[in-house]
Design a protein around this motif. Sequence first.
Motif, mmCIF file in Angstrom:
data_model
loop_
_atom_site.group_PDB
_atom_site.id
_atom_site.type_symbol
_atom_site.label_atom_id
_atom_site.label_comp_id
_atom_site.label_asym_id
_atom_site.label_seq_id
_atom_site.Cartn_x
_atom_site.Cartn_y
_atom_site.Cartn_z
ATOM 1 N N SER A 171 0.956 -1.156 0.074
ATOM 2 C CA SER A 171 0.066 0.060 0.052
ATOM 3 C C SER A 171 0.667 1.173 0.196
ATOM 4 O O SER A 171 2.017 1.059 0.018
ATOM 5 N N TYR A 172 0.261 2.541 0.210
ATOM 6 C CA TYR A 172 1.083 3.674 0.192
ATOM 7 C C TYR A 172 1.233 3.830 1.932
ATOM 8 O O TYR A 172 -0.132 3.699 2.548
ATOM 9 N N ALA A 213 0.688 5.356 5.420
ATOM 10 C CA ALA A 213 -0.018 6.579 6.091
ATOM 11 C C ALA A 213 0.258 6.435 7.415
ATOM 12 O O ALA A 213 -1.002 6.544 8.286
ATOM 13 N N GLY A 246 -0.489 2.699 9.423
ATOM 14 C CA GLY A 246 -1.444 3.488 8.409
ATOM 15 C C GLY A 246 -1.392 2.900 6.999
ATOM 16 O O GLY A 246 -0.201 2.778 6.568
ATOM 17 N N ARG A 247 -2.382 2.644 6.306
ATOM 18 C CA ARG A 247 -2.230 2.324 4.918
ATOM 19 C C ARG A 247 -3.170 3.018 4.118
ATOM 20 O O ARG A 247 -4.187 3.535 4.602
ATOM 21 N N SER A 248 -2.914 3.333 2.856
ATOM 22 C CA SER A 248 -3.817 3.860 1.652
ATOM 23 C C SER A 248 -3.762 3.337 0.493
ATOM 24 O O SER A 248 -2.621 3.136 -0.179
ATOM 25 N N SER A 304 -8.276 4.849 3.343
ATOM 26 C CA SER A 304 -7.476 4.769 4.484
ATOM 27 C C SER A 304 -7.772 3.604 5.288
ATOM 28 O O SER A 304 -8.996 3.559 5.714
ATOM 29 N N SER A 322 -8.980 10.454 3.300
ATOM 30 C CA SER A 322 -7.511 10.178 3.697
ATOM 31 C C SER A 322 -7.568 10.392 5.046
ATOM 32 O O SER A 322 -8.078 11.080 5.826
ATOM 33 N N GLY A 373 -4.506 8.981 8.716
ATOM 34 C CA GLY A 373 -3.439 8.525 8.786
ATOM 35 C C GLY A 373 -3.091 8.278 10.333
ATOM 36 O O GLY A 373 -3.855 9.064 11.297
ATOM 37 N N HIS A 382 -7.835 12.548 10.245
ATOM 38 C CA HIS A 382 -8.481 12.207 9.535
ATOM 39 C C HIS A 382 -9.171 13.490 8.771
ATOM 40 O O HIS A 382 -9.151 14.450 9.221
ATOM 41 N N SER A 399 -7.234 18.498 8.560
ATOM 42 C CA SER A 399 -7.635 17.288 9.219
ATOM 43 C C SER A 399 -8.431 17.455 10.392
ATOM 44 O O SER A 399 -8.353 18.484 11.129
ATOM 45 N N ALA A 446 -4.605 9.458 -2.067
ATOM 46 C CA ALA A 446 -4.453 10.760 -1.045
ATOM 47 C C ALA A 446 -4.459 11.981 -1.717
ATOM 48 O O ALA A 446 -5.115 13.158 -1.496
#
Length: 609
Positions: free
Chosen positions: A119-120, A122, A136-138, A144, A164, A166, A181, A190, A507
């Motif tokens: 994943s990307y 996060a 954390g993953r995206s 997310s 998105s 994290g 978030h 956020s 994201a």
Amino acid sequence: MTESNGSTPQQQIGSMPDWEKRFRAPRVSLPDWAEDAPHRSLFVSNATGTYELYAWDRVTGEQRQATDRANGTTDGVLSPDGEWIWWFDDKDGDEFGVWRRQPFLGGPDEEAAPGLDPSYPAGLAIGRDGVTAVVGRSTDEDGSTIHLVRRGAAPVEIYRHRESAGVGDLSHDGSLIAVEHTEHGDAMHSALRVIRPDGTTVAELDDTKGGTIELGLEVLGFAPVVGDTRLLIGHQRRGRWEPLVWDVASGEETDLGLADQLEGDLSAEWYPDGSALLVVHSFEARSELWRYELSTRRLERVETPRGTVSGASARPDGSVEYLWSSAAEPPVVRSTTGEVVLDPPGLTCPGSVPVEDVWVDGPGGRVHALVQRPAGVTGPYPTIFEIHGGPTWHDSDSFAAGPAAWLDHGYAVIRINYRGSTGYGRAWTDALKHRVGLIELEDIAAVREWAVSTGFADPDRLVLSGGSWGGYLTLLGLGTQPDLWSIGIAAVPVADYVTAYHDEMEALKAMDRTLLGGTPEEVPERFAASSPLTYVDAVKAPVYISAGVNDPRCPIRQIDNYVDRLVARSAVHEVYRYDAGHGSLVVDERIKQIRLELAFAARHLGVDA
């Protein structure tokens, strides 16, 4: 430390130009240190010719290269017990991968979170128990997610949302997890939620009020004390970033009263005993450090030279280590004890020329520009307008090898903190919504007018240049202001906004929806108005574009679409594609790119390369 290539023969060093030495000279980042083993540190260096992670035992003095990949590694974290180095393993710079870990003393790498697909990243927080982590993953498919990972057990999902989000931090005792978030749909601002390891909510803090008020929050860290429920956060309630202490158990918020004492943006971190805060004060492209005693509310300056502090950390003995530089002086990791913390061996980095501050009246207010003049040359100068990326970032009085190379070749350098830049208040940062790109270019044009009208810049030799968002503004400027620029140099740019939106990481899609007010299908006129592709047929100046073929932020297909349009009308252009992501961590590759840019400008402007 491993010698660089960088271990260039002495005869080659003697004939090497200063601009190349600045890239090859070994650099080090501010060392991270293990919370419960402060003698163990992790830092990034280019000592081998590629930026990689290094383990450093401060007791023995031993430094060990921990990662070794063709395209480099910079994303790494030490576990609090100092036993493990976590590092993010992607493919050739595409930012999509998995976390791995290796023993601090060396040994084979292993998957750090078995059971989690690539994943990307996060956010990541590692527990002091040595077995727990919050990851954390995206991804485009899942949005997310946040997982609790314990060695020997399957990962447990404790958070999920399409927007998105994290990991902010994990409390000292591992009982609380802070999450940033954007469930309200505003990716620029956020909100915060504190949850337990089972995913249940402890507390919420949301200054966006359903998205109608553009205020953001950020996690700065839990108090480093067992059982302490205080969370240090950043807020924008008075029109700029400043810290406050939020007790997530009682809900009490403690204003630190810093707004009346210091102008500009403020961030902070805890001193290791939790009794004080190390405050980073950023104002008008420079920064400084302060110590804030929580019991007495006393603010005391931590002495640093004039310039920019790029990172700082308070050590258990009360000293502060910080990474400092100025436009004229290369970066160095210093300590308030008076010592240089890390001094890599090898080639010494040459300095450059100092920066001058210029303020120009623009359509949205005064615009701050940082100006450097080439030594030994009189104006009007051939001038490069080096536009920063972000967009929510800023140029500062800090050392940069790229601009210094242009100065060495007789160019003046102008860097502009246009609307959208950070460090000048929330209203300045948030001003670019909906007329994205066009607003920034109004400020850039105002500074250009100052430079030409005062005789500083040669109007026939003006370079518009930048990377990432700066590359995007370069291409957009060449099309919407075709008579203002002599050539354009765009690195890893957004070139076709619609295609970029569909191909980029999730994201960034959320950020684009916030900036433009929707998707390309919902607000097609805004995407068209802000896309360089819309204006490509108006471009008159020669264009140079460089792009990473694995870039997830400014993907290659949308750049190819723009280049195809240049080719179709036989426009003067050059394109350089390289095997990496959003920029390169390889010193030789970066030098090659600068050399190509200088040669392109020389051919079209008549300036010696």
